[in-house]
Design a protein around this motif. Structure first.
Motif, PDB file in Angstrom:
ATOM      1  N   SER A  77       0.853  -1.175   0.000  1.00  0.00           N
ATOM      2  CA  SER A  77       0.000   0.000   0.000  1.00  0.00           C
ATOM      3  C   SER A  77       0.894   1.231   0.000  1.00  0.00           C
ATOM      4  O   SER A  77       1.695   1.419   0.916  1.00  0.00           O
ATOM      5  CB  SER A  77      -0.897   0.000   1.241  1.00  0.00           C
ATOM      6  OG  SER A  77      -1.678   1.158   1.277  1.00  0.00           O
ATOM      7  N   GLN A  88      -9.620  -8.500   7.525  1.00  0.00           N
ATOM      8  CA  GLN A  88      -9.395  -7.113   7.120  1.00  0.00           C
ATOM      9  C   GLN A  88      -9.419  -6.978   5.598  1.00  0.00           C
ATOM     10  O   GLN A  88      -9.993  -6.031   5.062  1.00  0.00           O
ATOM     11  CB  GLN A  88      -8.056  -6.600   7.665  1.00  0.00           C
ATOM     12  CG  GLN A  88      -8.059  -6.350   9.150  1.00  0.00           C
ATOM     13  CD  GLN A  88      -6.657  -6.054   9.678  1.00  0.00           C
ATOM     14  OE1 GLN A  88      -5.677  -6.670   9.261  1.00  0.00           O
ATOM     15  NE2 GLN A  88      -6.576  -5.095  10.593  1.00  0.00           N
ATOM     16  N   GLU A  89      -8.800  -7.926   4.912  1.00  0.00           N
ATOM     17  CA  GLU A  89      -8.806  -7.895   3.446  1.00  0.00           C
ATOM     18  C   GLU A  89     -10.222  -8.089   2.912  1.00  0.00           C
ATOM     19  O   GLU A  89     -10.644  -7.407   1.978  1.00  0.00           O
ATOM     20  CB  GLU A  89      -7.865  -8.980   2.895  1.00  0.00           C
ATOM     21  CG  GLU A  89      -7.854  -9.092   1.392  1.00  0.00           C
ATOM     22  CD  GLU A  89      -7.278  -7.890   0.647  1.00  0.00           C
ATOM     23  OE1 GLU A  89      -7.218  -7.966  -0.583  1.00  0.00           O
ATOM     24  OE2 GLU A  89      -6.917  -6.859   1.272  1.00  0.00           O
ATOM     25  N   ARG A  92     -12.069  -4.904   3.390  1.00  0.00           N
ATOM     26  CA  ARG A  92     -11.617  -3.920   2.395  1.00  0.00           C
ATOM     27  C   ARG A  92     -12.298  -4.162   1.050  1.00  0.00           C
ATOM     28  O   ARG A  92     -12.829  -3.240   0.430  1.00  0.00           O
ATOM     29  CB  ARG A  92     -10.094  -4.001   2.244  1.00  0.00           C
ATOM     30  CG  ARG A  92      -9.487  -2.927   1.364  1.00  0.00           C
ATOM     31  CD  ARG A  92      -7.988  -3.158   1.161  1.00  0.00           C
ATOM     32  NE  ARG A  92      -7.723  -4.303   0.310  1.00  0.00           N
ATOM     33  CZ  ARG A  92      -7.834  -4.281  -1.030  1.00  0.00           C
ATOM     34  NH1 ARG A  92      -8.212  -3.197  -1.654  1.00  0.00           N
ATOM     35  NH2 ARG A  92      -7.557  -5.363  -1.735  1.00  0.00           N
ATOM     36  N   ASN A  96     -15.072  -1.780  -0.898  1.00  0.00           N
ATOM     37  CA  ASN A  96     -14.893  -1.332  -2.281  1.00  0.00           C
ATOM     38  C   ASN A  96     -16.052  -1.787  -3.161  1.00  0.00           C
ATOM     39  O   ASN A  96     -16.538  -1.036  -4.012  1.00  0.00           O
ATOM     40  CB  ASN A  96     -13.570  -1.845  -2.856  1.00  0.00           C
ATOM     41  CG  ASN A  96     -12.373  -1.158  -2.247  1.00  0.00           C
ATOM     42  OD1 ASN A  96     -12.471  -0.075  -1.696  1.00  0.00           O
ATOM     43  ND2 ASN A  96     -11.221  -1.807  -2.333  1.00  0.00           N
ATOM     44  N   ASP A 123     -15.515   0.784  10.885  1.00  0.00           N
ATOM     45  CA  ASP A 123     -14.804   1.804  10.124  1.00  0.00           C
ATOM     46  C   ASP A 123     -15.755   2.977   9.890  1.00  0.00           C
ATOM     47  O   ASP A 123     -16.844   2.783   9.348  1.00  0.00           O
ATOM     48  CB  ASP A 123     -14.359   1.160   8.804  1.00  0.00           C
ATOM     49  CG  ASP A 123     -13.712   2.127   7.850  1.00  0.00           C
ATOM     50  OD1 ASP A 123     -14.447   2.919   7.229  1.00  0.00           O
ATOM     51  OD2 ASP A 123     -12.487   2.086   7.712  1.00  0.00           O
ATOM     52  N   LYS A 126     -16.841   3.624   6.175  1.00  0.00           N
ATOM     53  CA  LYS A 126     -17.885   2.705   5.705  1.00  0.00           C
ATOM     54  C   LYS A 126     -19.239   3.052   6.339  1.00  0.00           C
ATOM     55  O   LYS A 126     -20.270   2.954   5.684  1.00  0.00           O
ATOM     56  CB  LYS A 126     -17.501   1.255   6.000  1.00  0.00           C
ATOM     57  CG  LYS A 126     -16.379   0.723   5.124  1.00  0.00           C
ATOM     58  CD  LYS A 126     -16.059  -0.720   5.482  1.00  0.00           C
ATOM     59  CE  LYS A 126     -14.846  -1.222   4.755  1.00  0.00           C
ATOM     60  NZ  LYS A 126     -13.583  -0.733   5.301  1.00  0.00           N
TER      61      LYS A 126
END
Length: 165
Positions: A77, A88-89, A92, A96, A123, A126
């Motif tokens: 990143s 976490q991925e 993410r 997106n 988050d 979000k």
């Protein structure tokens, strides 16, 4: 070559280059290629293709075919290597994907993806985007409640991180 095409604002040509030659790249580099492809789709406004690739990445992650059972994965990143948990991925990617569906006016799908992402990793960004989604679906009170939660969390964070007097 695709990176240069992106820098020259020739995203469509970069996309075609990747599609034509990605089979020549080793399997370890496919995730990086996907990430570049996502950037090119975004830059060229090819939102539907971006959504399809994000769905594919999510399915790959859920079926754990790419990460081989690892609990954390290394990502790059902004030129730095970071370690993320699989959760976490996934959060993410879901965030997106939710954003893309928000752009496509698929508000119900966007809401579902935002809620799934938030269940994995809280988050504020979000939460705010979910509030936008709810407003677009005319669920104003629910959206106001989320914005208030974000505001209160921000105040709490500022209070906790400020030096004691």
């Amino acid at each position: 070559m695709a990176v240069v095409m992106k820098q020259l604002n020739r995203s469509d040509e970069g996309i075609e280059a990747i599609k034509s030659f990605r089979y020549l790249c080793p399997s370890e580099s496919q995730d990086s290629i996907d990430n570049l492809l996502l950037e090119l789709y975004k830059k060229s406004g090819r939102i539907q293709e971006e959504a399809e690739l994000l769905e594919h990445k999510l399915k790959t992650l859920e079926h754990d075919t790419h990460y081989g059972g690892r609990i954390t994965i290394a990502k790059r990143s902004h030129g730095k290597q970071i370690n993320l948990t699989i959760e976490q991925e996934k959060a993410r990617i879901l965030g997106n994907l939710a954003w893309v569906h928000l752009q496509l006016h698929n508000y119900g799908t966007a809401e579902q993806h935002y809620r799934n992402a938030l269940s994995l990793e809280p988050d504020n960004n979000k939460l705010c985007n979910l509030a936008i989604c709810l407003m677009r679906m005319d669920r104003i009170q629910e959206a106001k409640s989320l914005i208030e939660d974000v505001r209160l969390r921000g105040c709490l964070f500022q209070h906790l991180s400020s030096p004691s007097r």
